[in-house]
Scaffold this motif. Structure first.
Motif, mmCIF file in Angstrom:
data_model
loop_
_atom_site.group_PDB
_atom_site.id
_atom_site.type_symbol
_atom_site.label_atom_id
_atom_site.label_comp_id
_atom_site.label_asym_id
_atom_site.label_seq_id
_atom_site.Cartn_x
_atom_site.Cartn_y
_atom_site.Cartn_z
ATOM 1 N N ILE B 8 0.555 -1.028 -0.256
ATOM 2 C CA ILE B 8 0.352 -0.375 0.147
ATOM 3 C C ILE B 8 0.888 1.260 -0.601
ATOM 4 C CG2 ILE B 8 -1.808 1.526 0.995
ATOM 5 C CD1 ILE B 8 -2.625 -1.395 2.447
ATOM 6 N N GLN B 9 0.662 1.736 -0.729
ATOM 7 C CA GLN B 9 1.364 3.510 -0.587
ATOM 8 C C GLN B 9 -0.303 4.547 -1.098
ATOM 9 O OE1 GLN B 9 3.706 5.675 -3.519
ATOM 10 N NE2 GLN B 9 3.469 3.826 -4.289
ATOM 11 N N LYS B 62 -10.102 -5.879 -0.606
ATOM 12 C CA LYS B 62 -9.512 -4.825 -1.352
ATOM 13 C C LYS B 62 -10.311 -3.478 -1.653
ATOM 14 C CE LYS B 62 -6.671 -3.105 -5.157
ATOM 15 N NZ LYS B 62 -6.046 -3.601 -6.297
ATOM 16 N N VAL B 63 -10.996 -3.636 -1.068
ATOM 17 C CA VAL B 63 -12.596 -2.684 -1.815
ATOM 18 C C VAL B 63 -12.879 -2.021 -0.412
ATOM 19 C CG1 VAL B 63 -15.252 -2.309 -2.021
ATOM 20 C CG2 VAL B 63 -13.481 -3.577 -3.754
ATOM 21 N N GLU B 64 -12.826 -2.557 0.449
ATOM 22 C CA GLU B 64 -13.070 -2.547 1.586
ATOM 23 C C GLU B 64 -11.785 -1.654 2.373
ATOM 24 O OE1 GLU B 64 -14.614 -5.415 4.387
ATOM 25 O OE2 GLU B 64 -14.078 -4.586 5.944
ATOM 26 N N MET B 65 -10.356 -2.495 2.085
ATOM 27 C CA MET B 65 -9.714 -0.835 2.687
ATOM 28 C C MET B 65 -9.434 0.115 1.857
ATOM 29 S SD MET B 65 -5.091 -1.982 3.306
ATOM 30 C CE MET B 65 -5.835 -3.830 3.973
ATOM 31 N N LEU B 66 -9.176 0.086 0.218
ATOM 32 C CA LEU B 66 -9.618 1.417 -0.380
ATOM 33 C C LEU B 66 -11.136 2.614 0.815
ATOM 34 C CD1 LEU B 66 -9.407 -0.043 -4.077
ATOM 35 C CD2 LEU B 66 -7.750 2.016 -2.246
ATOM 36 N N GLN B 67 -11.958 2.528 0.681
ATOM 37 C CA GLN B 67 -12.574 2.993 1.987
ATOM 38 C C GLN B 67 -12.422 3.731 2.847
ATOM 39 O OE1 GLN B 67 -15.901 0.130 2.056
ATOM 40 N NE2 GLN B 67 -16.808 0.728 -0.279
ATOM 41 N N LYS B 68 -11.575 3.055 3.893
ATOM 42 C CA LYS B 68 -10.626 3.416 4.936
ATOM 43 C C LYS B 68 -9.674 4.634 4.458
ATOM 44 C CE LYS B 68 -12.941 0.013 8.281
ATOM 45 N NZ LYS B 68 -12.631 -0.750 9.391
ATOM 46 N N ILE B 75 -3.359 -0.228 -3.700
ATOM 47 C CA ILE B 75 -3.492 -0.674 -3.083
ATOM 48 C C ILE B 75 -3.126 -2.044 -4.018
ATOM 49 C CG2 ILE B 75 -4.132 -3.147 -1.906
ATOM 50 C CD1 ILE B 75 -6.188 -0.472 -0.796
ATOM 51 N N ARG B 76 -2.350 -3.202 -3.977
ATOM 52 C CA ARG B 76 -1.833 -4.003 -5.100
ATOM 53 C C ARG B 76 -1.771 -5.573 -3.590
ATOM 54 N NH1 ARG B 76 3.844 -3.725 -7.082
ATOM 55 N NH2 ARG B 76 3.106 -6.106 -7.883
ATOM 56 N N ILE B 77 -2.729 -6.204 -4.095
ATOM 57 C CA ILE B 77 -2.930 -7.483 -3.427
ATOM 58 C C ILE B 77 -1.640 -8.812 -4.594
ATOM 59 C CG2 ILE B 77 -4.303 -9.149 -2.122
ATOM 60 C CD1 ILE B 77 -6.059 -6.853 -1.649
ATOM 61 N N ILE B 78 -1.278 -9.214 -3.876
ATOM 62 C CA ILE B 78 -0.399 -10.127 -4.774
ATOM 63 C C ILE B 78 -0.564 -11.196 -3.605
ATOM 64 C CG2 ILE B 78 2.480 -10.668 -5.527
ATOM 65 C CD1 ILE B 78 2.528 -7.524 -4.801
ATOM 66 N N GLU B 79 -0.787 -12.509 -4.583
ATOM 67 C CA GLU B 79 -1.468 -14.151 -4.227
ATOM 68 C C GLU B 79 0.424 -14.424 -4.402
ATOM 69 O OE1 GLU B 79 -4.570 -16.104 -5.533
ATOM 70 O OE2 GLU B 79 -5.654 -14.335 -5.900
#
Lengths: 279, 279, 279, 279
Positions: B8-9, B62-68, B75-79
């Motif tokens: 996250i940045q 990701k959606v939830e975090m973006l809202q906060k 945000i990048r979520i990397i599997e």
């Protein structure tokens, strides 16, 4: 705005960072930097938080935080102020000289309360910087008496750390036990290589191509305390013992002063026989 | 248990860590390691969180975090899966050789999808490892044609990064713009010293006592992209240009492979013309 | 014009350099570079002379030079040609991979005559480079049989050196005595620290902040042979054993390859349990 | 027994070493150590010979040696005695502090004749060591006047070298021409990177991962004189300008003091814009 450094270590658990940062947020503390490390092997959690805020009342949020953390949690809340140190020396000037110069120009991160030497060699140097020098000879007395004399000087000075800046006497377990996690030594080798006396002679005889030095906390196991930092330097076949000692002094000085900076900035945790260092 | 890395940045704000960790806790994600850095100069916040959990549904949190988070947050979520790379080379084998060996033993952190060379020198080496080699000559064609041919190979392979492993052609701004933050180069000098051609000759002529190498992301400003990592090595008056090149190759190889590991482990943020590297 | 390297060691005496250079001048040999070292502790003289000349008849001036030097003088006159080596391995690929790549591009300074492994893990890698691989298992046979099988492969190949590139079997004194000053090992620690098995585990448990690797000649005293070169690398509390091994491999590879270059260029003297290395 | 160091440089020729050592042998001088280097690119020969003997009459064998060497040969015969230096400073204490400590304990390899500062900041420190301090302000006068005042102090003191220990004024070509090969500077960057003012700010803005420092002889080309030695140190994204300066000071101090030792032990030749350093 005041500055605080908060050091926490405890057993690892889910949600620790959230719990900690919630308490900080509630008290309007702003996180300037945060380091966090989980020792997955021993399941321990470490964090160092530098924060700012108005009207910091450390006591109040420490209680609150302790309630939210695992029972054995250790919390240290450190207000920004210079550490106080006593420096113990024998004959070699190089580490002490650097400490005294930085102390005078206020870049040591600590205030030298006194220098104690078991010889008089470094008295003049210390006095040139206006610092008290106590000559406590180890000769013609038993170790306990020698160490008692040192303690009688140190204790009233209320020091945070005792720095062994090439102090060549081995301290007794009793002395070490009195100042747990407070004694920092520079060992003139790349530990665990060349434990014991004359490491440069040992290095010369083994024909190593690199020498080193190690700054560590002192525990009862000689040369076995938690390592704070180590440096190495290249040598070659042209180095006799004398040249190794000369090079070694440069390394010792650099290592010790780096370790002191890290400790004085509250960047070093001790965990068992190791350190966690948040650089 | 699955593993995720979250990068996250965003602009810095009070309580970011709390907000982020709350979302993770709500989704029963366990933080394995967390790095956090605030660029106080530019007031930007960066975090890298490695976590584990069951039934990870990246999209939902990701959606939830973006809202906060602040609006412009990235945000990048990397599997956890191997990156795919294309390697571009010219004549020198040392970086490519190391990449191919690690690729074969699955310690590169990425899978080499292909090697593209503007000569045929390294075709045999590549084929020994069973990797496709495409010879795209830059001769007798304009740069756009040359680069189009490269793109036609790379694009269907769906690569994450393009590694310039001593690729000695300058890429056009158009090409670079197509692969933003995806091209990694090894430059054979300690940038910003000796920008441009023949850095070892420049170093020799200047009589330096240390040479270096620099791994960096490629941007339109030649040799000016964000630096990922740098190493240096001692030289002396006995080093001619040839010896500097020999030593330089060792340094180039070590630097490039370290940079690749850091990038492939998602430890590198780009921020303006700099990198934040969570080692 | 031919090139010769001349290595001389003898007890120290007045005028040695003059005597040696007079013989060279008489035979119209031009000194390209000359290194000289006197071990004042043991009163021994070492010189390495690279020279050029026409119609070099080594034999003739060797006799002449021996007459002028102290009786026990050792003179080696080496014509420029590639050394031949056998590489012994177990399971780890990183040192072997680098050796094979350099061998193929003729930058190793030696020619790999064969690879011998006590497992089959590295057979495929070796074959990719067109080099013979011999699988000699140590299982279900005594050490003497195992070593005899190795000797039967090595001896007909007429090799100059045996390189232990992470060969994890301890060689018998008999085997070592057969190849005096010809066996080079990479030890995965900064000797003399962490002698023996699992040095990275030892390093982890001790909490060191630097790890290292050591290339040395093999003698009957395990891990005690003359050290050729050593490197170190920084680690910190975030390194578990696995990360130390990963970092260690980089260091091992770099150290071994540097040592091999120095040995193959005839830059290394052995003197007792030490080396003199003319870089 | 007296000790001499002999430094010779001349155009390269066959038999130089023989000719030189013959003269030494004739005068019963015993070679303790000998370094020799041929710059094959410029066809120049350099040698440093440390020798001992009785009743050394330098003058006599210097003439004899000159007769045997190429006409333009330069020979320096240096009797063992402490060099004398003047130290020029501005505001920063770290290099001066180290010089003064070593000077007092006679490990500098030179004697500090005086310290000259263009401010008064370092007067007290210098006086603590009993060394004369001259405050020569550069304010409200032209550069020539400023430098004349410096010269009037330096010249009667008969110094061998002028050490710029973080002296932040640029010296005029006239001043530099007066002290050819006698002025040593520490530059706070890894030259040639970040030439000029505020190198740490430049380094910060470029986002480098390594910073450095360079000790060099001063010539009329600012920051372009022959480099004696360079060191580097790792930095990362957490280093602001302030932290780079802090780390840089450690590096500057170490580099300058190493360079001074090499120069004071007569181990450094200047050849064009480069140095040959016999370590």
């Amino acid at each position: 705005m005041n500055e605080l450094t908060i050091l926490i270590q405890c057993s690892d658990d889910v949600g620790l960072v959230t719990k900690i940062t919630q308490v900080l947020a509630k008290h309007s503390l702003n996180i300037v930097s945060m380091n966090e490390y989980v020792d997955t092997f021993n399941k321990r959690f470490f964090t160092r938080i530098a924060c700012t805020g108005n009207d910091l009342k450390a006591a109040s949020f420490k209680v609150e935080m302790l309630q939210k953390l695992p029972k054995e949690a250790s919390i240290r809340i450190i207000e920004k102020q210079l550490k106080r140190i006593a420096v113990l020396v024998t004959k070699e000037y190089h580490c002490l000289g650097d400490i005294l110069v930085r102390n005078q120009f206020e870049t040591l991160g600590a205030k030298v309360a006194c220098v104690i030497g078991n010889y008089e060699y470094l008295k003049e140097l210390t006095h040139q910087f206006g610092i008290p020098y106590f000559h406590i000879s180890h000769l013609e007395k038993d170790k306990q008496t020698f160490e008692n004399e040192i303690q009688q000087i140190i204790d009233p000075l209320n020091v945070d750390f005792i720095v062994l800046a090439k102090f060549m006497r081995i301290l007794s377990p009793e002395f070490v036990a009195t100042y747990v996690q407070k004694i920092i030594n520079i060992h003139h080798s790349f530990l665990p290589a060349f434990i014991g006396a004359n490491p440069y002679k040992q290095a010369f005889e083994r024909g190593v191509k690199i020498i080193g030095a190690t700054a560590h906390f002192v525990t009862n196991n000689l040369d076995e305390g938690p390592i704070i930092t180590q440096h190495t330097a290249s040598v070659d076949h042209t180095y006799g013992v004398k040249e190794m000692i000369r090079q070694g002094r440069e390394t010792e000085k650099a290592v010790l002063l780096e370790a002191l900076r890290l400790v004085f900035e509250d960047r070093v945790f001790i965990s068992g026989n190791k350190t966690i260092v948040f650089k």
